[in-house]
Write an enzyme that holds these catalytic residues in place. Structure first.
Site, mmCIF file in Angstrom:
data_model
loop_
_atom_site.group_PDB
_atom_site.id
_atom_site.type_symbol
_atom_site.label_atom_id
_atom_site.label_comp_id
_atom_site.label_asym_id
_atom_site.label_seq_id
_atom_site.Cartn_x
_atom_site.Cartn_y
_atom_site.Cartn_z
ATOM 1 N N GLY A 257 -4.055 -12.626 -5.802
ATOM 2 C CA GLY A 257 -3.165 -11.520 -5.458
ATOM 3 C C GLY A 257 -2.022 -11.383 -6.444
ATOM 4 O O GLY A 257 -0.969 -10.828 -6.128
ATOM 5 N N SER B 20 -2.502 -10.051 -9.508
ATOM 6 C CA SER B 20 -2.917 -8.966 -10.381
ATOM 7 C C SER B 20 -3.235 -9.369 -11.815
ATOM 8 O O SER B 20 -2.698 -8.813 -12.775
ATOM 9 C CB SER B 20 -1.871 -7.851 -10.375
ATOM 10 O OG SER B 20 -2.520 -6.693 -10.785
ATOM 11 N N SER B 21 -4.157 -10.311 -11.923
ATOM 12 C CA SER B 21 -4.649 -10.654 -13.253
ATOM 13 C C SER B 21 -5.325 -9.435 -13.877
ATOM 14 O O SER B 21 -5.295 -9.260 -15.100
ATOM 15 C CB SER B 21 -5.635 -11.810 -13.162
ATOM 16 O OG SER B 21 -6.584 -11.563 -12.161
ATOM 17 N N ASP C 36 2.131 2.430 -3.050
ATOM 18 C CA ASP C 36 2.133 3.078 -4.373
ATOM 19 C C ASP C 36 1.273 4.341 -4.408
ATOM 20 O O ASP C 36 1.732 5.398 -4.817
ATOM 21 C CB ASP C 36 1.800 2.093 -5.512
ATOM 22 C CG ASP C 36 0.492 1.341 -5.384
ATOM 23 O OD1 ASP C 36 -0.206 1.488 -4.359
ATOM 24 O OD2 ASP C 36 0.160 0.586 -6.341
ATOM 25 N N HIS D 138 0.818 -1.218 0.000
ATOM 26 C CA HIS D 138 0.000 0.000 0.000
ATOM 27 C C HIS D 138 0.852 1.268 0.000
ATOM 28 O O HIS D 138 0.453 2.290 0.564
ATOM 29 C CB HIS D 138 -0.994 -0.006 1.174
ATOM 30 C CG HIS D 138 -2.128 -0.971 0.933
ATOM 31 N ND1 HIS D 138 -3.358 -0.575 0.450
ATOM 32 C CD2 HIS D 138 -2.202 -2.316 1.054
ATOM 33 C CE1 HIS D 138 -4.141 -1.641 0.312
ATOM 34 N NE2 HIS D 138 -3.455 -2.716 0.673
ATOM 35 N N ASP E 87 0.984 -2.534 -9.797
ATOM 36 C CA ASP E 87 0.637 -3.710 -10.608
ATOM 37 C C ASP E 87 0.982 -3.495 -12.080
ATOM 38 O O ASP E 87 1.666 -4.309 -12.704
ATOM 39 C CB ASP E 87 -0.869 -4.015 -10.508
ATOM 40 C CG ASP E 87 -1.319 -4.164 -9.070
ATOM 41 O OD1 ASP E 87 -0.457 -4.363 -8.201
ATOM 42 O OD2 ASP E 87 -2.539 -4.066 -8.819
ATOM 43 N N SER F 23 -7.673 -14.327 -8.742
ATOM 44 C CA SER F 23 -7.973 -13.874 -7.377
ATOM 45 C C SER F 23 -6.927 -14.347 -6.371
ATOM 46 O O SER F 23 -7.241 -14.629 -5.224
ATOM 47 C CB SER F 23 -9.351 -14.371 -6.913
ATOM 48 O OG SER F 23 -10.299 -13.410 -7.240
HETATM 49 C C1 GLA Z 1 -3.396 -3.800 -5.094
HETATM 50 C C2 GLA Z 1 -3.406 -2.515 -5.902
HETATM 51 C C3 GLA Z 1 -1.989 -1.910 -5.977
HETATM 52 C C4 GLA Z 1 -1.376 -1.760 -4.584
HETATM 53 C C5 GLA Z 1 -1.522 -3.057 -3.789
HETATM 54 C C6 GLA Z 1 -1.128 -2.910 -2.342
HETATM 55 O O1 GLA Z 1 -2.654 -4.788 -5.734
HETATM 56 O O2 GLA Z 1 -3.895 -2.755 -7.191
HETATM 57 O O3 GLA Z 1 -2.029 -0.671 -6.655
HETATM 58 O O4 GLA Z 1 -1.942 -0.674 -3.909
HETATM 59 O O5 GLA Z 1 -2.866 -3.553 -3.795
HETATM 60 O O6 GLA Z 1 0.220 -2.590 -2.225
#
Ligand code: GLA
Length: 398
Positions: free
Chosen positions: A127, A129-130, A37, A35, A175, A125
């Site tokens: 984590g 980032s699909s 970014d 968290h 991501d 799902s």
């Molecule tokens: C998700 C969001 C990212 C980032 C992370 C936490 O993946 O898409 O932009 O904030 O959570 O670091």
């Protein structure tokens, strides 16, 4: 005779595929910098050897068609001049349509219809980032169809805007940036305040394992937005004492501790400020050749802070991190990505084996009744266009 027909059908195929374009965008592992970014911090991520493959064909007129058997509600169609937000089982289409919307607004979209097919080898799902990978793969196909080229940095911003404005998630660039700038065996370092991208080499003989709890963390509906707002509220209060601070991640620790604010905001801000420090220690350590065991403890400390301060962990994720941290071959473990479900990353010696992963999964199953899926990934190259007529495995890039 037979050879002739094959030749003929190949000719037909090439004719049918005329104008086809293709691209690949990898998923990513958030390595460290949770968290940070959207708080103007520096984050570390790696693109992985799994992702989204896209193939697009131009169509006459102004209609579009999106198709993917990898998602529920596989088939979506509509008209480009009257784009509509998708819901329910068609929600995945919003990642494509958000990109199309931004490209239209910037004058970078194709001026004709298209059909876009997506397929993936990425666990959903988990984590990884699909969603960002769908955005990047879509953007690269549509840009090729429109005969447009943009820098990687702009590509990242287009996809972030799609997510912020169309999907409605106030995410940062971790991501999209990691998926775009990934390199083999490297970790991508993103200074999110300056939007500067670089890569760092990882120590040899280390591996990444992902343990996916299977607990859905649909970030749009989870508390991601609430956390973002809490961070902005904490920043506003800090700016009353020091208006020169532009981002929460810039706030010095002592100033944060002496600033009065509601308890929940203080905890969120503490996570951000301390996480920024962990990322700096990790990056410096990597460059100085600090041992993975020492560096890995920063990952586990990051998880602890997620659990206690940012409150984006779950008992299941904490349990996995505890099990993993007690393994000798594991340097560090932490939740990866937004949290509130999803997966845990374990950074391991590359002697860590499937058998050992299985025994962790069994421990988890005894406690929670179901087994986490686990996967091992390699840091890999970032997103790019491909020649659609190449066979899988052939790697001539455009
Ligand atoms: C998700 C969001 C990212 C980032 C992370 C936490 O993946 O898409 O932009 O904030 O959570 O670091």
């Amino acid at each position: 005779m037979e050879e002739n027909s094959i030749h003929e059908s190949h000719k037909d195929y090439l004719e049918f595929m005329k104008g086809a374009v293709a691209s690949f965008a990898p998923g990513r592992i958030e390595f460290l910098g949770n968290h940070l970014d959207y708080n103007g911090g520096t984050v570390l991520g790696t693109a992985i050897n799994a992702g989204i493959y896209a193939l697009a064909l131009p169509m006459e007129g102004t209609d579009f068609r999106l198709f993917s058997e990898s998602f529920e509600g596989a088939d979506i169609s509509g008209s480009i001049p009257s784009l509509e937000k998708q819901s329910g089982k068609h929600s995945w289409g919003n990642y494509c349509l958000g990109v199309l919307r931004v490209l239209l607004d910037k004058g970078l979209a194709p001026n004709h219809g298209f059909s876009l097919t997506l397929t993936t080898d990425l666990p959903m799902s988990a984590g990884l980032s699909s969603s960002a990978a769908v955005e990047l793969a879509t953007a690269q196909c549509l840009l090729q169809l429109a005969n447009q080229q943009v820098s990687k940095k702009e590509l990242v911003n287009i996809c972030r805007q799609a997510e912020n404005k169309w999907v409605g998630l106030p995410c940062g660039i971790l991501d999209q940036g990691t998926s775009a700038f990934g390199e083999k065996d490297k970790v991508v370092r993103i200074d999110c305040a300056k939007e500067e991208y670089s890569t760092l080499s990882l120590p040899l003989h280390t591996s990444f394992w992902i343990f996916d709890t299977g607990i859905k963390h649909d970030l749009v509906d989870s508390q991601y937005g609430t956390r973002n707002q809490e961070c902005m509220d904490a920043l506003n209060i800090i700016q009353n004492s020091d208006p020169s601070i532009q981002f929460l991640a810039e706030c010095p620790g002592p100033l944060l501790e002496e600033t009065e604010m509601p308890g929940n905001l203080k905890k969120r801000a503490r996570h951000v400020v301390e996480e920024q420090n962990r990322v700096s220690l990790f990056s410096d350590g990597l460059q100085k050749g600090t041992s993975p065991a020492e560096l890995g403890s920063l990952l586990t400390a990051s998880h602890k802070s997620s659990s206690v301060n940012f409150e984006n962990s779950l008992p299941e994720l904490d349990f996995l991190v505890d099990c993993l941290s007690s393994e000798e071959k594991i340097f560090g473990a932490r939740l990866t990505g937004g949290g509130f479900g999803g997966a845990v990353l374990a950074w391991t010696a590359n002697t860590f084996s499937e058998k050992e992963a299985l025994s962790i999964a069994e421990e988890y199953q005894k406690k929670w009744g179901n087994s986490p899926n686990f996967h091992s990934f390699k840091p890999s190259k970032g997103a790019g266009p491909h020649d659609p007529l190449l066979k899988p495995g052939e790697s001539k890039e455009i």
